[in-house]
Design an enzyme around this catalytic site. Sequence first.
Site, PDB file in Angstrom:
ATOM      1  N   ASP A 215     114.701  -5.084  49.549  1.00  0.00           N
ATOM      2  CA  ASP A 215     113.975  -5.834  48.497  1.00  0.00           C
ATOM      3  C   ASP A 215     114.420  -5.312  47.126  1.00  0.00           C
ATOM      4  O   ASP A 215     115.193  -4.369  47.027  1.00  0.00           O
ATOM      5  CB  ASP A 215     112.460  -5.696  48.682  1.00  0.00           C
ATOM      6  CG  ASP A 215     111.984  -4.248  48.532  1.00  0.00           C
ATOM      7  OD1 ASP A 215     112.667  -3.345  49.048  1.00  0.00           O
ATOM      8  OD2 ASP A 215     110.943  -4.021  47.888  1.00  0.00           O
ATOM      9  N   HIS A 524     118.671  -6.413  56.931  1.00  0.00           N
ATOM     10  CA  HIS A 524     117.647  -7.042  56.082  1.00  0.00           C
ATOM     11  C   HIS A 524     117.837  -6.496  54.656  1.00  0.00           C
ATOM     12  O   HIS A 524     117.113  -5.607  54.198  1.00  0.00           O
ATOM     13  CB  HIS A 524     116.252  -6.715  56.623  1.00  0.00           C
ATOM     14  CG  HIS A 524     115.164  -7.498  55.972  1.00  0.00           C
ATOM     15  ND1 HIS A 524     114.727  -8.713  56.456  1.00  0.00           N
ATOM     16  CD2 HIS A 524     114.442  -7.266  54.841  1.00  0.00           C
ATOM     17  CE1 HIS A 524     113.777  -9.189  55.665  1.00  0.00           C
ATOM     18  NE2 HIS A 524     113.593  -8.325  54.674  1.00  0.00           N
ATOM     19  N   ASP A 566     119.940  -6.539  65.492  1.00  0.00           N
ATOM     20  CA  ASP A 566     120.795  -6.783  64.316  1.00  0.00           C
ATOM     21  C   ASP A 566     120.581  -8.209  63.842  1.00  0.00           C
ATOM     22  O   ASP A 566     121.373  -9.110  64.129  1.00  0.00           O
ATOM     23  CB  ASP A 566     122.270  -6.537  64.662  1.00  0.00           C
ATOM     24  CG  ASP A 566     123.176  -6.794  63.456  1.00  0.00           C
ATOM     25  OD1 ASP A 566     122.657  -6.749  62.309  1.00  0.00           O
ATOM     26  OD2 ASP A 566     124.379  -7.045  63.667  1.00  0.00           O
ATOM     27  N   GLU A 575     116.374  -3.055  58.277  1.00  0.00           N
ATOM     28  CA  GLU A 575     116.441  -2.980  56.818  1.00  0.00           C
ATOM     29  C   GLU A 575     117.211  -1.708  56.448  1.00  0.00           C
ATOM     30  O   GLU A 575     117.568  -0.899  57.326  1.00  0.00           O
ATOM     31  CB  GLU A 575     115.035  -2.971  56.195  1.00  0.00           C
ATOM     32  CG  GLU A 575     115.081  -3.226  54.696  1.00  0.00           C
ATOM     33  CD  GLU A 575     113.730  -3.479  54.038  1.00  0.00           C
ATOM     34  OE1 GLU A 575     112.730  -3.651  54.743  1.00  0.00           O
ATOM     35  OE2 GLU A 575     113.709  -3.502  52.793  1.00  0.00           O
TER      36      GLU A 575
HETATM   37  O1  9MR Z   1     109.693   3.011  54.957  1.00  0.00           O
HETATM   38  C1  9MR Z   1     108.411   2.408  54.909  1.00  0.00           C
HETATM   39  C2  9MR Z   1     107.743   2.601  56.249  1.00  0.00           C
HETATM   40  O2  9MR Z   1     107.496   3.975  56.469  1.00  0.00           O
HETATM   41  C3  9MR Z   1     106.448   1.818  56.304  1.00  0.00           C
HETATM   42  O3  9MR Z   1     105.933   1.894  57.629  1.00  0.00           O
HETATM   43  C4  9MR Z   1     106.727   0.353  55.938  1.00  0.00           C
HETATM   44  C5  9MR Z   1     105.480  -0.501  55.959  1.00  0.00           C
HETATM   45  O4  9MR Z   1     104.579  -0.095  54.992  1.00  0.00           O
HETATM   46  O5  9MR Z   1     107.295   0.295  54.646  1.00  0.00           O
HETATM   47  C6  9MR Z   1     108.532   0.933  54.566  1.00  0.00           C
HETATM   48  O6  9MR Z   1     108.999   0.876  53.273  1.00  0.00           O
HETATM   49  C7  9MR Z   1     109.404  -0.387  52.776  1.00  0.00           C
HETATM   50  C8  9MR Z   1     108.704  -0.551  51.430  1.00  0.00           C
HETATM   51  O7  9MR Z   1     107.327  -0.690  51.631  1.00  0.00           O
HETATM   52  C9  9MR Z   1     109.251  -1.727  50.630  1.00  0.00           C
HETATM   53  N1  9MR Z   1     110.681  -1.658  50.508  1.00  0.00           N
HETATM   54  C10 9MR Z   1     111.332  -1.610  51.816  1.00  0.00           C
HETATM   55  C11 9MR Z   1     110.919  -0.361  52.543  1.00  0.00           C
HETATM   56  C12 9MR Z   1     111.699  -0.195  53.851  1.00  0.00           C
HETATM   57  O8  9MR Z   1     111.376  -1.164  54.780  1.00  0.00           O
END
Ligand code: 9MR
Length: 596
Positions: A215, A524, A566, A575
Amino acid sequence: MYQLPQFGAFLSQRHYLPLFLTYLMSFFIIGCSGDNSKQKFDETPVENTVDVKDSEANISVNQVGYLTDGNKRAIVPAVSTGKFVIKRVDDHSVRFEGTLSEPVSWALSDDGFVTYADFSDFTEQGEFYLEVPGLSPSWPFTVGEHVYHEPHRAALKSFYFNRAGIALTEKYAGRWQRPAGHPDSQVSVHASATTPALDALAVLSSEKGWYDAGDYGKYIVNSGIATYTLLAAYEHFPTYYQTVNVNIPESGNGTADLLDEIRWNLDWMASMQRHDGAVFHKLTTLAWAGIEMPHEDRAERYVIGVSTAATLDFAATLAMASRVYSHLEPEQARQWLQQAQNAWQWAVQNPSVQYTQPEDVQSGEYGDEQFADEFFWAAAELFIATEDDGYLNYITNSDLSIGVPGWANVETLGLISLLHRGAGKLPAPVMTKLQDELISLADDISEQMKSTPYNVPMQNADFVWGSNSVLLNKAFVLLNAYGLTGSAKYKQGVYDSISYVFGMNPTGYSFVTGYGHLTPMAPHHRISASDGIEAPVPGMLVGGPHAGWQDNCQYPSSKPANSYLDDWCSFSTNEIAINWNAPLVYVLGAVNAMSQ
Ligand code: 9MR
């Protein structure tokens, strides 16, 4: 190399000797040879090489390669318990014969019974593959001294590819060149972050920084640990990093590229402090962007919320940055330290401000409820910078249990900084206690490796969102335990963890884009998904298998270690994120530095 004078003052003689010899050796070798394996990974971008042979290869190897003197392992379906052979790619000659292990199974994978092939004693260099009668041969792999140099550069370069607020030009980005997006020179203040002196009509400037992940958000909590890990790579291996050139706009300016890259994010972090010392939790849009390039996402961006966790992570990171850059930019370093102290003051007065997601906000949460670890980390970095007793009290009175680092578990970051920089400042018994804590954590991690034929410290609870970073953060701990003790068992765990990441795992994927034969093609990652280029941006580590299936995609197996897909759909396994790539950089950089 490790900062031996700092470690050394507290090392027993038992610990000191092997390290000292390693140090002398590396000093001699670095001095003689330098880094002679520079490859232009970005001008001649890597391709996925699935066509080398069919992708049904069911012998799992490290598809990138094994260090000549490192331990080497492959996983083989248990069709036979007989012999395996290693053959040269060019003439198919047999170069090594070994015996497969007894069949073993791993409850967390759906491999069934497997055997493993240990060919650590094989030290010939070149291109090889592994063969077992009745199975198709493994992917080809390299054995050599420099196998991780190029992947390391790519892992570091991926931070450049995720820079906000700058156009990536062909000279540095090759075919992944793109226009600038998200200038963030005029950012709105969300209602959750206002004060009587900062109202919702205010406009702030908060430029630069790295996109967090797939993102386009910028989040202080996650930036904290990612930036720390990269700063630690530099601080622990400064000589090596003088040789690492990743072809970014700042290359050749006399400063290590690693520090130049980190600087891009530090500028952004430093801009996230509110007038009262609090730090904004994040800078994002209210809703997720579509699958579009940075310059196409023109939705309004806000600084959102303030929190104790973000404020302390900011304090810790800026205090650490102030010491790492003090010789390069003394005035800037002083300013960062002042900001870190202001942040600490706010946190002491506001010790439990939890971030809660406002109703109109969709972006990532990075919510945390426990702040003792953030207090410890910030106190550690601020104590090293100031030697102020106020911080020392937080360190000595803490009864934290030391754990594997993660964005919500940061005490070990402080502990490792103290081990490197605390000698002569902290009382000797405190240093000894901290050393013991690290070694005890590393011993637990080493024990966990025995539970799987893959020889990696991965347990059921580790298959969370970003499981690959859990593994690499364990390797980060092992490397620091190795630096402290010189004990080979810690180093071996690191090699097998690297092999896991590059393909010796139940999915058969090398989890780093562009490095290996079967690598993620649909991460992602908004940029990779919308740039019109088939190959994703190279050098990015995907999150990896995750038992939770939090995105409702169709997974191939219910077993944690196989729950990887994937596909763009799979934001919980496919991601990428800066706090996952940072330990990849550290671990590969450490191994490179130590094998110079
Ligand atoms: O890395 C984060 C993971 O530990 C959490 O479980 C998840 C859900 O809250 O969020 C991950 O972090 C994401 C962040 O909130 C937004 N940018 C992408 C991050 C990686 O997926």
